[in-house]
Write an enzyme that holds these catalytic residues in place. Structure first.
Site, PDB file in Angstrom:
ATOM      1  N   GLU A 259       0.848  -1.192   0.000  1.00  0.00           N
ATOM      2  CA  GLU A 259       0.000   0.000   0.000  1.00  0.00           C
ATOM      3  C   GLU A 259       0.881   1.237   0.000  1.00  0.00           C
ATOM      4  OE1 GLU A 259      -2.736  -0.434   3.297  1.00  0.00           O
ATOM      5  OE2 GLU A 259      -3.650  -2.217   2.409  1.00  0.00           O
ATOM      6  N   HIS A 282      -7.862   1.067   1.998  1.00  0.00           N
ATOM      7  CA  HIS A 282      -7.751   0.586   3.392  1.00  0.00           C
ATOM      8  C   HIS A 282      -8.523   1.499   4.363  1.00  0.00           C
ATOM      9  CE1 HIS A 282      -4.982  -2.006   6.119  1.00  0.00           C
ATOM     10  NE2 HIS A 282      -6.151  -1.814   6.688  1.00  0.00           N
TER      11      HIS A 282
HETATM   12  N1  LIG Z   1      -9.927  -2.983   6.341  1.00  0.00           N
HETATM   13  C1  LIG Z   1      -9.696  -2.411   7.500  1.00  0.00           C
HETATM   14  O1  LIG Z   1      -9.599  -1.201   7.614  1.00  0.00           O
HETATM   15  C2  LIG Z   1      -9.579  -3.277   8.713  1.00  0.00           C
HETATM   16  C3  LIG Z   1      -9.938  -2.764   9.962  1.00  0.00           C
HETATM   17  C4  LIG Z   1      -9.890  -3.603  11.069  1.00  0.00           C
HETATM   18  C5  LIG Z   1      -9.432  -4.911  10.935  1.00  0.00           C
HETATM   19  N2  LIG Z   1      -9.053  -5.383   9.725  1.00  0.00           N
HETATM   20  C6  LIG Z   1      -8.591  -6.760   9.546  1.00  0.00           C
HETATM   21  O2  LIG Z   1      -9.723  -7.635   9.577  1.00  0.00           O
HETATM   22  C7  LIG Z   1      -9.303  -8.936   9.977  1.00  0.00           C
HETATM   23  C8  LIG Z   1     -10.253  -9.493  11.003  1.00  0.00           C
HETATM   24  O3  LIG Z   1     -10.248  -8.696  12.174  1.00  0.00           O
HETATM   25  P1  LIG Z   1     -10.948  -9.224  13.520  1.00  0.00           P
HETATM   26  O4  LIG Z   1     -10.871  -8.128  14.511  1.00  0.00           O
HETATM   27  O5  LIG Z   1     -12.243  -9.842  13.209  1.00  0.00           O
HETATM   28  O6  LIG Z   1      -9.893 -10.377  13.914  1.00  0.00           O
HETATM   29  P2  LIG Z   1     -10.145 -11.608  14.891  1.00  0.00           P
HETATM   30  O7  LIG Z   1      -8.799 -12.007  15.370  1.00  0.00           O
HETATM   31  O8  LIG Z   1     -11.208 -11.282  15.885  1.00  0.00           O
HETATM   32  O9  LIG Z   1     -10.749 -12.744  13.912  1.00  0.00           O
HETATM   33  C9  LIG Z   1      -9.999 -13.424  12.977  1.00  0.00           C
HETATM   34  C10 LIG Z   1     -10.600 -14.820  12.862  1.00  0.00           C
HETATM   35  O10 LIG Z   1     -10.037 -15.467  11.738  1.00  0.00           O
HETATM   36  C11 LIG Z   1      -9.808 -16.829  12.078  1.00  0.00           C
HETATM   37  N3  LIG Z   1      -8.810 -17.334  11.148  1.00  0.00           N
HETATM   38  C12 LIG Z   1      -7.498 -17.019  11.072  1.00  0.00           C
HETATM   39  N4  LIG Z   1      -6.929 -17.636  10.037  1.00  0.00           N
HETATM   40  C13 LIG Z   1      -7.905 -18.367   9.444  1.00  0.00           C
HETATM   41  C14 LIG Z   1      -7.932 -19.213   8.319  1.00  0.00           C
HETATM   42  N5  LIG Z   1      -6.836 -19.437   7.586  1.00  0.00           N
HETATM   43  N6  LIG Z   1      -9.103 -19.799   8.001  1.00  0.00           N
HETATM   44  C15 LIG Z   1     -10.214 -19.584   8.735  1.00  0.00           C
HETATM   45  N7  LIG Z   1     -10.249 -18.788   9.813  1.00  0.00           N
HETATM   46  C16 LIG Z   1      -9.110 -18.184  10.152  1.00  0.00           C
HETATM   47  C17 LIG Z   1      -9.370 -16.774  13.518  1.00  0.00           C
HETATM   48  O11 LIG Z   1      -9.525 -18.020  14.171  1.00  0.00           O
HETATM   49  C18 LIG Z   1     -10.319 -15.708  14.071  1.00  0.00           C
HETATM   50  O12 LIG Z   1     -11.533 -16.261  14.543  1.00  0.00           O
HETATM   51  C19 LIG Z   1      -7.863  -8.777  10.479  1.00  0.00           C
HETATM   52  O13 LIG Z   1      -6.988  -9.234   9.489  1.00  0.00           O
HETATM   53  C20 LIG Z   1      -7.711  -7.290  10.660  1.00  0.00           C
HETATM   54  O14 LIG Z   1      -6.379  -6.865  10.496  1.00  0.00           O
HETATM   55  C21 LIG Z   1      -9.137  -4.598   8.605  1.00  0.00           C
END
Ligand SMILES: NC(=O)c1ccc[n+]([C@@H]2O[C@H](COP(=O)([O-])OP(=O)(O)OC[C@H]3O[C@@H](n4cnc5c(N)ncnc54)[C@H](O)[C@@H]3O)[C@@H](O)[C@H]2O)c1
Length: 401
Positions: A259, A282
């Protein structure tokens, strides 16, 4: 008066909370480099930063009086967590504050893709009247497959269901299915059954390249695809091929393997210019509401720590919350070694005090114990506790009236 320094334009609610907790707060719009940060931290107890300020081991070593660092964001890579922990500097972030914002964007995009809004909008801006129902669908009754059923995935599940979607999910861990959502036994099963697939996995290293040509091939023809999780999870060349072939009818992507660093920098991606593909920089979690909640959440954690030693949800110290109303309290961060607690309590007894309440937690090499006692600890007790070879930091809290 204790002092707090907040950098990078943190929401004013953080200033309010810290001020009402008795802090003199200095708020700065931009980030500071290492030298300026070290100078600015003179006499500062609590530091608040976002992603652009580096709290390095050198900065922390130069300012041993610093008690806590608040990362007013999700990411914590900008802070040397191990160095902070070894010095007893608690670090907090805001892991949940923008969950709802990401979910709302995902919902908006699922509807936009199903109605081909981007293409309609582009055509009309180009002066082309293209009124037709071809390729447009309601989302009611359609099947959404959520990969990663954590904070974001599970909340998306609830809102999607409220809009009439059928929800399937796949997670590496056993997760409670909310509402009528149904867990799939494998990613392949989800891909074969869902019509819209949305990725919400975390950023663990093993998720690099999780989604590539094989996974797109498994998806049903004319499916929709969303990634608002991490850029490196998806093979963008494979996504491009699948959009161009029509196998994927539309995609929304908010995160990219690389990015641009600065506002206004050119964005390079093989996904640019594709039909029915929504690209956003993002911004899934970027809303005023999320910023406000981050300010409230992190400032609250900092106040709880400096007032009462509470480390619940700290990202680098063992989690301890002691509820009590004894006369005095102290917190001892120490090397996690046998006998430390027994010796600390023996010292308390030798100085004529009684332990009213105590909670210990450990995390790897660290132990953290918060102790309530019936009277103000005499200076000799604090000196003896500090002199224990395992002690990393001892904090005595103001005596309650
Ligand atoms: N786009 C944005 O601006 C933004 C903002 C916030 C968070 N995010 C991203 O969103 C994602 C999710 O955030 P969250 O707070 O829900 O995280 P979280 O840790 O609460 O949830 C992630 C889930 O994914 C599961 N997981 C991990 N690898 C996996 C796989 N290979 N297959 C299946 N399940 C899998 C984990 O067990 C967990 O339940 C993160 O990557 C975070 O960085 C993006």
């Amino acid at each position: 008066m204790p002092r707090a320094l907040l950098l990078e334009n943190i929401d004013p609610v953080a200033v309010e909370l810290l001020s009402s907790a008795g802090y003199e707060v200095e708020s700065v719009r931009g980030a500071l480099d290492e030298a300026d940060l070290t100078a600015a931290l003179d006499g500062v107890d609590v530091l608040g930063i976002r992603s652009k300020t580096q709290a390095t081991a050198d900065v922390l070593a130069a300012r041993p009086e610093l008690a806590a660092v608040g990362a007013f964001c999700i990411g914590i890579n900008q802070i040397d967590l191990a160095a902070a922990a070894a010095r007893g500097v608690a670090v907090f972030n805001a892991p949940y504050s923008n969950t709802r914002s990401v979910v709302e964007l995902a919902i908006a995009e699922i509807i936009s893709l199903a109605r081909r809004l981007v293409d309609r909008d582009r055509s009309l801006h180009a002066g082309i009247w293209d009124k037709s129902a071809t390729g447009s669908h309601e989302i009611r009754g359609r099947t959404l497959g959520i990969v990663g059923y954590g904070n974001i995935g599970s909340q998306l599940s609830v809102l999607a269901e409220a809009l009439g979607m059928r929800v399937l999910f796949y997670d590496l861990e056993d997760k409670l299915a909310l509402g009528n959502a149904e867990a799939c036994g494998s990613l392949d099963e989800l891909l074969e059954r869902a019509e819209t697939v949305s990725l919400h996995v975390d950023g663990r290293a093993g998720n690099a390249g999780l989604f590539g040509a094989d996974q797109f091939a498994r998806m049903r023809p004319r499916s929709l695809f969303l990634n608002l999780s991490r850029g490196f999870v998806v093979d963008h060349a494979a996504l491009r091929e699948n959009v161009l072939s029509g196998h994927i009818a539309g995609a929304a992507v908010d995160v990219f393997p690389e990015e641009p660093k600065e506002q206004g920098d050119e964005f390079a991606s093989v996904l640019r210019g594709l039909p029915n593909v929504i690209l956003t920089p993002h911004v899934g979690g970027s809303t005023k509401e999320a910023q406000h909640d981050i300010g409230r959440f992190v400032a609250g954690k900092l106040v709880d720590y400096v007032r009462a030693g509470t480390t619940t949800l700290s990202v680098n110290l063992p989690p301890v919350a002691l509820h009590g109303s004894s006369a005095a309290r102290f917190a001892l961060l120490h090397h996690n070694a046998p006998g430390v607690l027994a010796r600390a309590d023996a010292l308390v007894g030798q100085h004529g005090l009684n332990v009213d309440g105590q909670v210990l937690a450990t995390r790897g090499q660290l132990g953290y114990v918060v102790t309530d006692v019936n009277d103000a600890p005499p200076p000799a007790l604090l000196t003896a506790l500090r002199a224990m070879p395992e002690t990393l930091r001892l904090t005595a809290f103001p005596v309650r009236p």
